[in-house]
Design an enzyme around this catalytic site. Structure first.
Site, PDB file in Angstrom:
ATOM      1  N   TYR A  57       0.856  -1.170   0.000  1.00 20.05           N
ATOM      2  CA  TYR A  57       0.000   0.000   0.000  1.00 20.05           C
ATOM      3  C   TYR A  57       0.900   1.230   0.000  1.00 20.05           C
ATOM      4  CZ  TYR A  57      -2.680   3.940   0.787  1.00 20.05           C
ATOM      5  OH  TYR A  57      -3.186   5.190   0.598  1.00 20.05           O
ATOM      6  N   TRP A  91       1.953   5.183  -2.291  1.00 20.61           N
ATOM      7  CA  TRP A  91       2.143   5.803  -3.593  1.00 20.61           C
ATOM      8  C   TRP A  91       3.344   5.164  -4.266  1.00 20.61           C
ATOM      9  CZ3 TRP A  91      -0.406  10.065  -5.951  1.00 20.61           C
ATOM     10  CH2 TRP A  91      -1.544  10.507  -5.263  1.00 20.61           C
TER      11      TRP A  91
END
Length: 828
Positions: free
Chosen positions: A154, A156
């Site tokens: 999880y 960016w």
């Protein structure tokens, strides 16, 4: 907050930052699609400019003799975006993972997992690394199964339709037998669970009322816990930079702009907005105080409430104190949120008499009982009665990925799928990825690792924690993003193996057993669209330089692992990198043709080396969220059980949770400005940083623009600083019962008294990991201090913004920040 001028005020910091400078393209481009990135005479013959893209927008990258020397916007930016200028820093960073590395103790069979994060590293060949990973997967699957493998990732990652590291990991794990995934995310953990009960949709990742309509019809724009001039510098795909352009237009329009925030943000400064400082985590009392004023002065829209909502009567009983004996008036609210009662009342009057758009951010729901903030915002907007009208109502994504930029008509790229069933699932959002049948709420990861078999409540269901033996993480940086870092350190010692694919020696990579070096997006080919909602451009993401050191693409890593597992064909479908890209582009070409929009063939597009731009039609420019519902609620019902806005939800009420009831309500957090102690008398808020994307780019030269005494800056009110003998530039220790960090003081009146602001995303850099119960983070990672506690039984989201701390001036010799250097023996 620059190193050479730590005495600069918050205002002069904004003035000196890029917010005061209009942007231009890398080599003098023009507006619109780049016609010619580079004039023949502009650069020496041995140079070339390559177009690519990242979260921070389309990039022109200048390469000389095979090395990047400069980067900047491929399309002129409305405001300079320094994130676009550091491609070279990313490629040639001292923090690059150069070779496959294995922790020494793990390689030797030492079962002491407390050595993670402080052991030596041993360089191995790629063949050895693949052998270790493959054999470990086979062992864990043979001894247990999918429920013992967590596919983390999880966070960016990098942009791209093909080289999405998380999608590729999940694709490999699905092809080889399944895995444990997660529910939700850190960004909107509470809101994305409560909003479907209230509005029948997730709301936080959806298109907003068109900016064209805002500029034409709104009279007041409220930035509520939102800082768009910072957060619009990036997008999940790649920013089209329209959001900032529209905020420029808003600034020039002369409309009234209000910022409700504990910090006088970059947006507040740039837009010349009215700043209403508020105590962190007290937005609900403020809204309740305004709601009470509307009822008291008969300014609530009773016709709207009757026609378009359900359950208002139950909420009003609570508001007026009939339910619990406490009237929620402006005077009551003022004592909690720190805003004068007369200001609260006037805001209610102004919002009800003027067309008002409430642009809310997500920080208000990253707190204990975070579900209540957006539920109450929708309740307040319903009482104002402007939902579905041009320029009125509320919006939860104006600060994110250019929400409100009109949706263009054109072609849409497809992308690789994690499920092996559908390779056109270009959702772009983690909450839509149905990649695992076994999952738990993401923000509970430390609790899961520490307590396998534990049962918790989540959104009306019971979740049983799996027993995680193996973690594979690609992209994301949980040792920066997750709350209560010291608890996570203990939890991280439980699994038998931790594997990380990484570009850099992040805090998470340092806590692994096996680290595989991967490429940046500048070392491979890909495609991406821009503007998650506008779908305005297709950007080529051309390979700029050859892979550095021994880095490999995630796709190639997982293809090799899939081959060793006997499932190579399922993973690759026999396609090369360019085969995939041509297929994704063809899907866009076909969809554009259906929309009667002409696109060039892939070969021409790739050769021309420039973006394709689509235009929005007049209907998109005039689009109003919930207009169809308002025009005919029977024909266009919402996705709630009643088809209306559920101010009171029977579904939620019947869950029987004591920390999330049937209507929005104020529940006192265990830690916030109104619940401090002598040991922790200051509230902590953790805003998004201006010069990085969460923890991305923290290692680049942009750090020099904000670091104070080589530490993360902490904003402290001048009165709070004076009481502690702290002046600008001092190194301070921020601490509580969960941990301690060092930071550089920025003394200011730009943060509400009683609160300190330490930006999220700073890399965790413990001074004495393994030797101390509460290691000192030398670099100022705020999650060392925050609470690892779910928002409520409903969403179990993360809640960092309900936290209290103490601050003192640091004395003695401050330890050197070392997290941006190579760890032990990793250079070899």
């Amino acid at each position: 907050m620059k190193k050479d001028n730590v005495n600069a005020s918050r205002r002069s910091f904004i003035k000196n930052s890029s917010l005061g400078v209009a942007g231009t393209s890398l080599l003098g481009g023009t507006t619109g699609v780049v016609g010619s990135l580079i004039a023949p005479s502009a650069v020496a013959a041995e140079s070339k400019t390559v177009v690519t893209a990242a979260h921070w927008g389309p990039l022109g990258v200048v390469v000389e003799d095979g090395k990047v020397v400069k980067s900047g916007p491929a399309i002129p930016a409305p405001v300079e975006n320094e994130l676009q200028s550091v491609v070279a820093d990313q490629l040639y960073s001292e923090t690059r993972v150069k070779y496959p590395m294995v922790r020494k103790g793990y390689l030797e069979g030492n079962k002491d997992n407390s050595l993670r994060g402080r052991d030596e590293w041993v360089r191995v060949s790629w063949d050895k690394a693949f052998e270790l990973v493959d054999s470990e997967f086979k062992r864990v699957r043979a001894e247990g199964g999918a429920e013992n493998i967590f596919g983390g990732s999880y966070g960016w990652k990098s942009s791209g339709a093909l080289h999405s590291c998380r999608t590729l990991l999940h694709r490999y794990l699905n092809a080889t037998g399944g895995f444990v995934g997660h529910k939700g995310d850190y960004s909107t953990g509470a809101a994305q669970v409560i909003m479907p009960h209230v509005l029948g949709t997730i709301e936080v990742y959806e298109q907003q009322t068109s900016w064209e309509t805002i500029l034409e019809s709104s009279e007041i724009v409220v930035l509520w816990s939102a800082n768009p001039m910072t957060t619009l510098r990036i997008a999940w795909t790649s920013t089209d930079q329209q959001g900032i352009e529209y905020f420029n237009k808003l600034k020039e329009s002369g409309k009234r702009i209000i910022c409700i925030d504990p910090v006088r943000s970059e947006s507040c400064e740039y837009l010349g907005a009215e700043w209403i400082p508020i105590h962190t985590a007290t937005d609900v009392p403020l809204m309740l105080g305004m709601a009470h004023t509307l009822v008291e002065e008969n300014k609530h829209d009773q016709d709207f409430l009757k026609k378009y909502t359900t359950g208002y009567d139950k909420f009003e009983a609570y508001l007026l104190g009939k339910e619990d004996g406490q009237v929620k008036n402006a005077e009551w609210a003022s004592k909690i949120c720190g805003i004068p009662a007369d200001v609260i009342k006037q805001l209610a009057r102004d919002f009800s008499s003027k067309r008002t758009m409430l642009m809310a951010g997500w920080g208000m729901q990253r707190q204990r009982h975070g579900e209540q903030a957006h539920w109450m915002l929708v309740t307040l907007a319903s009482m104002l009665g402007q939902i579905g009208l041009p320029g009125g109502g509320f919006g939860l994504s104006y600060h994110y990925s250019n929400g409100g930029a009109p949706t263009a008509t054109g072609g849409s790229l497809s992308s690789i799928s994690a499920t092996l069933e559908n390779n056109s699932s270009n959702t772009g959002q983690s909450w839509l990825a149905k990649t695992s049948a076994l999952s738990f709420p993401l923000a509970r990861i430390a609790d899961v690792l520490l307590n396998p078999g534990k049962k918790i409540q989540h959104n009306g269901t019971e979740v049983t924690y799996p027993d995680i033996k193996l973690i594979y993480w690609t992209g994301g940086n949980p040792f920066v993003h997750h709350q209560d870092t010291n608890l996570l350190v203990k939890a991280w010692q439980k699994p038998e193996t931790v594997i990380v694919n990484e570009i850099y020696w992040t805090p998470t990579a340092r806590m692994a057993d096996i680290v595989l070096p991967v490429t940046t997006s500048y070392e491979r080919n890909d495609l991406t669209m821009s503007g998650d909602y506008s779908m305005m451009n297709i950007f080529p993401m051309k390979q700029v330089v050859e892979p550095q050191f021994e880095a490999k693409n995630d796709y190639d890593i997982f293809a090799e692992l899939a081959k060793r597992a006997g499932v190579e064909q399922q993973f690759t479908e026999g396609k090369s990198e360019m085969d995939w890209l041509k297929a994704f582009y063809q899907d866009a070409f076909d969809s554009a043709r259906k929309n009667r929009v002409i696109m060039p063939k892939f070969e021409k597009f790739w050769e021309e080396n420039k973006p394709i731009t689509f235009k929005a039609n007049e209907k998109a420019k005039k689009w109003v969220r919930y207009e169809e519902f308002r025009n005919d609620p029977l024909l266009n019902p919402l996705g709630t059980p009643s088809g209306k806005i559920e101010i009171y939800s029977d579904v939620v009420a019947k869950m029987g949770y004591d920390d999330c009831k049937g209507h929005a309500s104020w529940m006192v957090p265990e830690e916030f400005a109104g619940n401090v102690t002598p040991e922790a008398p200051l509230a902590l808020v953790t805003p998004h940083p201006y010069y990085r994307l969460h923890s991305q780019l923290a290692h680049t030269s942009l750090r020099q623009k904000y670091a104070v005494n080589d530490r993360e800056p902490v904003l402290i009110h001048k009165d709070d600083a004076a009481a502690r003998g702290i002046v600008d530039g001092d190194i301070v220790r921020i601490f509580n019962k969960r941990g301690q960090v060092l930071a550089g003081a920025v003394v200011t009146d730009g943060v509400i008294k009683g609160t300190v602001a330490l930006h999220e995303g700073a890399w965790y850099d413990p001074a004495d990991l393994g030797q101390s119960e509460l290691p000192l983070c030398k670099n100022g990672c705020p999650n060392v201090l925050t609470r690892d506690e779910g928002t409520s039984k409903l969403a179990q989201g993360n809640s960092p913004n309900t936290c209290t701390v103490q601050v003192e001036k640091f004395t003695g010799q401050a330890p050197e920040v070392t997290v941006f250097k190579q760890p032990k023996h990793a250079k070899s």
